[in-house]
Design a protein around this motif. Structure first.
Motif, PDB file in Angstrom:
ATOM      1  N   VAL A   1       0.830  -1.206   0.000  1.00 54.76           N
ATOM      2  CA  VAL A   1       0.000   0.000   0.000  1.00 54.76           C
ATOM      3  C   VAL A   1       0.865   1.258   0.000  1.00 54.76           C
ATOM      4  N   GLU A   2       1.869   1.271   0.845  1.00 55.67           N
ATOM      5  CA  GLU A   2       2.879   2.319   0.787  1.00 55.67           C
ATOM      6  C   GLU A   2       4.189   1.718   1.273  1.00 55.67           C
ATOM      7  N   PHE A   3       5.281   2.178   0.658  1.00 53.88           N
ATOM      8  CA  PHE A   3       6.569   1.592   1.033  1.00 53.88           C
ATOM      9  C   PHE A   3       7.601   2.688   1.285  1.00 53.88           C
ATOM     10  N   SER A   4       8.565   2.321   2.149  1.00 53.96           N
ATOM     11  CA  SER A   4       9.600   3.263   2.566  1.00 53.96           C
ATOM     12  C   SER A   4      10.575   3.540   1.420  1.00 53.96           C
ATOM     13  N   GLU A   5      11.485   4.445   1.641  1.00 52.79           N
ATOM     14  CA  GLU A   5      12.423   4.864   0.600  1.00 52.79           C
ATOM     15  C   GLU A   5      13.323   3.708   0.181  1.00 52.79           C
ATOM     16  N   LEU A   6      13.457   3.554  -1.116  1.00 53.16           N
ATOM     17  CA  LEU A   6      14.283   2.490  -1.670  1.00 53.16           C
ATOM     18  C   LEU A   6      15.742   2.931  -1.688  1.00 53.16           C
ATOM     19  N   LYS A   7      16.642   1.970  -1.669  1.00 50.09           N
ATOM     20  CA  LYS A   7      18.065   2.284  -1.761  1.00 50.09           C
ATOM     21  C   LYS A   7      18.404   2.765  -3.174  1.00 50.09           C
TER      22      LYS A   7
ATOM     23  N   ASN B   1       6.365   8.059  -5.872  1.00 46.38           N
ATOM     24  CA  ASN B   1       7.307   9.123  -6.205  1.00 46.38           C
ATOM     25  C   ASN B   1       8.541   8.577  -6.925  1.00 46.38           C
ATOM     26  N   PHE B   2       8.801   9.148  -8.096  1.00 50.49           N
ATOM     27  CA  PHE B   2       9.949   8.783  -8.922  1.00 50.49           C
ATOM     28  C   PHE B   2      10.973   9.915  -8.898  1.00 50.49           C
ATOM     29  N   THR B   3      12.104   9.670  -9.506  1.00 50.19           N
ATOM     30  CA  THR B   3      13.163  10.677  -9.552  1.00 50.19           C
ATOM     31  C   THR B   3      12.772  11.889 -10.385  1.00 50.19           C
ATOM     32  N   THR B   4      11.780  11.749 -11.258  1.00 50.83           N
ATOM     33  CA  THR B   4      11.354  12.873 -12.095  1.00 50.83           C
ATOM     34  C   THR B   4      10.032  13.489 -11.638  1.00 50.83           C
ATOM     35  N   GLY B   5       9.417  12.934 -10.599  1.00 55.59           N
ATOM     36  CA  GLY B   5       8.136  13.441 -10.129  1.00 55.59           C
ATOM     37  C   GLY B   5       7.268  12.318  -9.582  1.00 55.59           C
ATOM     38  N   SER B   6       5.970  12.575  -9.477  1.00 55.64           N
ATOM     39  CA  SER B   6       5.062  11.618  -8.837  1.00 55.64           C
ATOM     40  C   SER B   6       4.022  11.066  -9.799  1.00 55.64           C
ATOM     41  N   PHE B   7       3.755   9.765  -9.662  1.00 54.24           N
ATOM     42  CA  PHE B   7       2.577   9.147 -10.256  1.00 54.24           C
ATOM     43  C   PHE B   7       1.431   9.339  -9.268  1.00 54.24           C
TER      44      PHE B   7
ATOM     45  N   ILE C   1      11.138   5.949  -5.872  1.00 57.70           N
ATOM     46  CA  ILE C   1      11.873   6.232  -4.630  1.00 57.70           C
ATOM     47  C   ILE C   1      11.093   5.735  -3.419  1.00 57.70           C
ATOM     48  N   HIS C   2       9.813   6.103  -3.334  1.00 56.96           N
ATOM     49  CA  HIS C   2       8.955   5.621  -2.252  1.00 56.96           C
ATOM     50  C   HIS C   2       7.506   5.885  -2.640  1.00 56.96           C
ATOM     51  N   ALA C   3       6.566   5.352  -1.847  1.00 59.83           N
ATOM     52  CA  ALA C   3       5.140   5.528  -2.125  1.00 59.83           C
ATOM     53  C   ALA C   3       4.411   5.884  -0.838  1.00 59.83           C
ATOM     54  N   LYS C   4       3.432   6.787  -0.963  1.00 61.30           N
ATOM     55  CA  LYS C   4       2.615   7.220   0.169  1.00 61.30           C
ATOM     56  C   LYS C   4       1.144   7.175  -0.244  1.00 61.30           C
ATOM     57  N   ILE C   5       0.258   6.990   0.730  1.00 61.14           N
ATOM     58  CA  ILE C   5      -1.179   6.990   0.453  1.00 61.14           C
ATOM     59  C   ILE C   5      -1.867   7.840   1.504  1.00 61.14           C
ATOM     60  N   ASP C   6      -2.942   8.561   1.097  1.00 60.73           N
ATOM     61  CA  ASP C   6      -3.561   9.512   2.025  1.00 60.73           C
ATOM     62  C   ASP C   6      -4.550   8.860   2.986  1.00 60.73           C
ATOM     63  N   ARG C   7      -5.162   7.729   2.569  1.00 59.04           N
ATOM     64  CA  ARG C   7      -6.096   7.022   3.461  1.00 59.04           C
ATOM     65  C   ARG C   7      -6.321   5.628   2.897  1.00 59.04           C
ATOM     66  N   LYS C   8      -7.240   4.883   3.440  1.00 58.16           N
ATOM     67  CA  LYS C   8      -7.523   3.527   2.987  1.00 58.16           C
ATOM     68  C   LYS C   8      -8.788   3.493   2.133  1.00 58.16           C
ATOM     69  N   GLY C   9      -8.885   2.429   1.314  1.00 60.09           N
ATOM     70  CA  GLY C   9     -10.108   2.164   0.578  1.00 60.09           C
ATOM     71  C   GLY C   9     -10.160   2.793  -0.799  1.00 60.09           C
ATOM     72  N   VAL C  10     -11.239   2.417  -1.518  1.00 58.29           N
ATOM     73  CA  VAL C  10     -11.467   2.963  -2.857  1.00 58.29           C
ATOM     74  C   VAL C  10     -11.650   4.478  -2.758  1.00 58.29           C
ATOM     75  N   GLY C  11     -11.009   5.208  -3.647  1.00 57.03           N
ATOM     76  CA  GLY C  11     -11.059   6.663  -3.605  1.00 57.03           C
ATOM     77  C   GLY C  11      -9.842   7.282  -2.963  1.00 57.03           C
TER      78      GLY C  11
END
Length: 317
Positions: free
Chosen positions: A171-177, A208-214, A192-202
């Motif tokens: 769901v979200e993962f810490s910073e990669l090496k 986050n990548f080196t050039t910006g965020s998906f 680089i890493h992933a974050k999520i604002d809450r749980k569930g659909v929506g």
């Protein structure tokens, strides 16, 4: 002829004449194809290299006999000068020029052989062939507007942990090496890493990548079996290697990730099979060639994330 010089002086002059005429025309056609037609397709990666080969060989051998090898050499010199001009004038960067080389080099050689064959036919069609090529390049570019198909890339890894534990890392993962892979170290964007604002659909996940965020709105939240998301926004796929700030059109809206998912399957041995899937399309042709690069890069990105999740899940307390 000077001793040790494989070409007479007149040959050298005509060789550089062939390059001096061919490359500016190819450069002008490239600007029309990219900035007017807005296409990275058959005109750019097939017809322009073919023109470089044909034109160079015909001009070089117009009033003197040349061998097929000399014709190919003239074509490759023009291609090299053309590629250098793309870099110097910040039209392309080193990465994209290098990726295109395996397809454009053979096509330029074929064009040179065709040009040599036209010369050996001893007729006056050479100029017409060159003019036909020049006219067909922008015409082809403006007609290349068919919608690209959607492709799927699936990468998997077996993890010695339960689905519940793996889900937490997905769901979200810490910073990669920092990556060791060569393609990432030269500029291909990587996560680089992933974050999520809450749980569930929506909920909205940011990978986050080196050039910006998906920006990934969640469409399926089936804990702990399936996490699926759309891709609302995405950054540039790479940072070009260049002396200049390259912002080529193909870095925007030519490689598009549409959807993604993580699927977690419980295995009989107590492990979890984690599959990462990306649905994407690219508007670059010939599709069969560029798909090889796209699939390879996506697999490497998947692999980087999946291995990080595997490590974290297997070492979770």
């Amino acid at each position: 002829m000077t001793t040790g010089n494989p070409l007479p002086e007149i040959n050298k002059k005509r060789l550089w004449l062939s390059t001096g005429v061919t490359v500016p025309v190819a450069g002008l056609l490239t600007l029309i194809v990219i900035y007017k037609a807005g296409e990275y397709g058959m005109a750019l990666f097939v017809l322009i290299p073919l023109f470089l080969g044909v034109s160079s060989a015909v001009i070089y051998g117009r009033k003197q006999p040349i061998s097929r090898r000399q014709a190919v050499g003239a074509g490759l010199i023009s291609l090299g000068v053309y590629a250098a001009a793309l870099l110097v004038f910040a039209i392309e960067g080193i990465i994209c020029v290098t990726m295109a080389a395996p397809i454009v080099v053979p096509i330029t050689c074929i064009g040179s052989i065709i040009g040599h064959g036209i010369l050996n036919a001893k007729n006056d069609r050479a100029a017409w062939v060159i003019l036909l090529l020049i006219g067909s390049i922008p015409a082809t570019a403006f007609m290349e507007n068919s919608p690209p198909p959607l492709h799927t890339v699936v990468t998997s890894v077996e993890i010695n942990a339960s689905r519940e534990e793996v889900w937490k890392q997905v769901v979200e993962f810490s910073e990669l090496k920092e990556p060791d892979e060569f393609i990432f170290r030269i500029g291909i964007a990587y996560p680089i890493h992933a974050k999520i604002d809450r749980k569930g659909v929506g909920a909205v996940r940011h990978c986050n990548f080196t050039t910006g965020s998906f920006v990934e709105p969640i469409t399926v939240w089936d804990e702990p079996g399936l996490l699926k998301f759309d891709v609302l926004e995405q950054p540039a796929p790479l940072r070009e290697l260049s002396f200049w700030n390259i912002n080529a059109p193909h870095l925007h809206d030519y490689f598009i990730s549409k959807e993604g998912q993580f699927k977690l399957t419980a295995l009989p041995n107590g492990h979890t099979l984690l599959e990462g899937t990306t649905w994407y399309y690219h508007d670059i042709r010939p599709a069969f060639y560029w798909r090889l690069w796209s699939d390879y890069i996506i697999h490497k990105i998947h692999g980087r994330v999946l291995e990080h999740i595997k490590t974290n899940a297997e070492h979770a307390e």
